[in-house]
Design an enzyme around this catalytic site. Structure first.
Site, mmCIF file in Angstrom:
data_model
loop_
_atom_site.group_PDB
_atom_site.id
_atom_site.type_symbol
_atom_site.label_atom_id
_atom_site.label_comp_id
_atom_site.label_asym_id
_atom_site.label_seq_id
_atom_site.Cartn_x
_atom_site.Cartn_y
_atom_site.Cartn_z
ATOM 1 N N ASP A 25 0.871 -1.167 0.000
ATOM 2 C CA ASP A 25 0.000 0.000 0.000
ATOM 3 C C ASP A 25 0.918 1.230 0.000
ATOM 4 O O ASP A 25 2.119 1.119 0.302
ATOM 5 C CB ASP A 25 -0.877 -0.040 1.248
ATOM 6 C CG ASP A 25 -1.633 1.251 1.471
ATOM 7 O OD1 ASP A 25 -2.330 1.698 0.544
ATOM 8 O OD2 ASP A 25 -1.519 1.818 2.576
ATOM 9 N N ASP A 27 -0.171 5.186 0.919
ATOM 10 C CA ASP A 27 -0.432 6.163 1.972
ATOM 11 C C ASP A 27 -0.673 5.479 3.312
ATOM 12 O O ASP A 27 -1.563 4.641 3.454
ATOM 13 C CB ASP A 27 -1.655 7.013 1.603
ATOM 14 C CG ASP A 27 -1.419 7.808 0.329
ATOM 15 O OD1 ASP A 27 -0.528 8.672 0.337
ATOM 16 O OD2 ASP A 27 -2.105 7.553 -0.678
#
Length: 249
Positions: A25, A27
């Protein structure tokens, strides 16, 4: 619940399967950008005379810009369409988020995987335009990824918590590994659901209070990526200390 209690309870009696590929991922996992992102949302809401409460903020973590904007317009009664709000939010994020610092251990882990020839990809609810700004800010770091899959990718029909992003990311590796051979790195419950739904193991590094019932669904819960032990998943172990391995932008 105290974080150490969540760690001890959620990681007890876990078994780990060997993996060959890693998918990250963006953020909140690689970049410490979630706080900045929600400050931008707060400013946008204030512009329209509305308060972005802690309760509402908690429910927005990990969502796509589109879903967040739809929820904000509906719940706060904003005098703007979801599409217009999303455009405004994206413009503000394009200016703010590339300045976000890296999370502890992210750079070290990515370099370690690259140096040991472990294929890595990015799967993010961020748009292609936003990710492009991050790449411009840190070209060498983002150059480690074999490929990057964004929520605006034509092959992605739904963002997280649906599994689409992770399924597409795995399929774009040249050798097309099975989901069980991919290890996901996430920070939110939304991302955790996506990784699990894709049939992958998930290492979770939450930066907000996490309920034990959610933590138990993760394969492993860590304070940060400095605590990650690659050998647990059949990956080459670190040969250095956490202070080493820095990459210039």
């Amino acid at each position: 619940m105290i974080f150490k209690d969540v760690l001890s309870n959620s990681n007890s009696f876990r078994t780990f399967k060997t993996v060959t590929h890693c998918i990250f991922d963006l953020d909140g996992t690689i970049l410490d950008s979630e706080t900045m992102y929600h400050e931008v949302i707060k400013d946008v809401c204030a512009k329209y005379g509305k308060k972005y409460s802690q309760d509402l903020k908690g429910r927005m973590y990990g969502g796509t810009d589109r879903d967040i904007c739809k929820s904000l317009v509906k719940e706060l009664g904003l005098n703007i369409s979801p599409d217009a709000l999303e455009s405004e939010l994206e413009q503000m994020c394009l200016k703010a988020l590339p300045r976000a610092p890296l999370h502890q251990g992210a750079e070290r882990l990515l370099i370690h995987l690259r140096d040991n020839h472990i294929p890595v990809a990015l799967a993010t609810n961020s748009t292609e335009r936003t990710v492009h700004k991050h790449v411009e800010a840190r070209p060498k770091l983002f150059g480690i990824f074999h490929h990057m899959v964004c929520v605006t990718d034509p092959a992605v029909y739904r963002g997280k918590p649906y599994p689409d992003l992770y399924i597409v990311a795995a399929d774009r590796f040249p050798d097309k590994p099975k989901p069980c051979k991919c290890l996901v790195f996430e920070d939110s419950n939304v991302g955790l659901k996506a990784g699990i739904s894709a049939g992958m193991q998930v290492v979770l590094t939450p930066h907000r209070p996490l309920e034990l019932r959610h933590a138990r669904k993760a394969t492993l819960v860590l304070r940060n990526l400095l605590d990650f032990q690659p050998e647990l998943f059949g990956l080459p172990p670190f040969a250095d200390t956490p202070q080493l391995n820095k990459i210039r932008r």
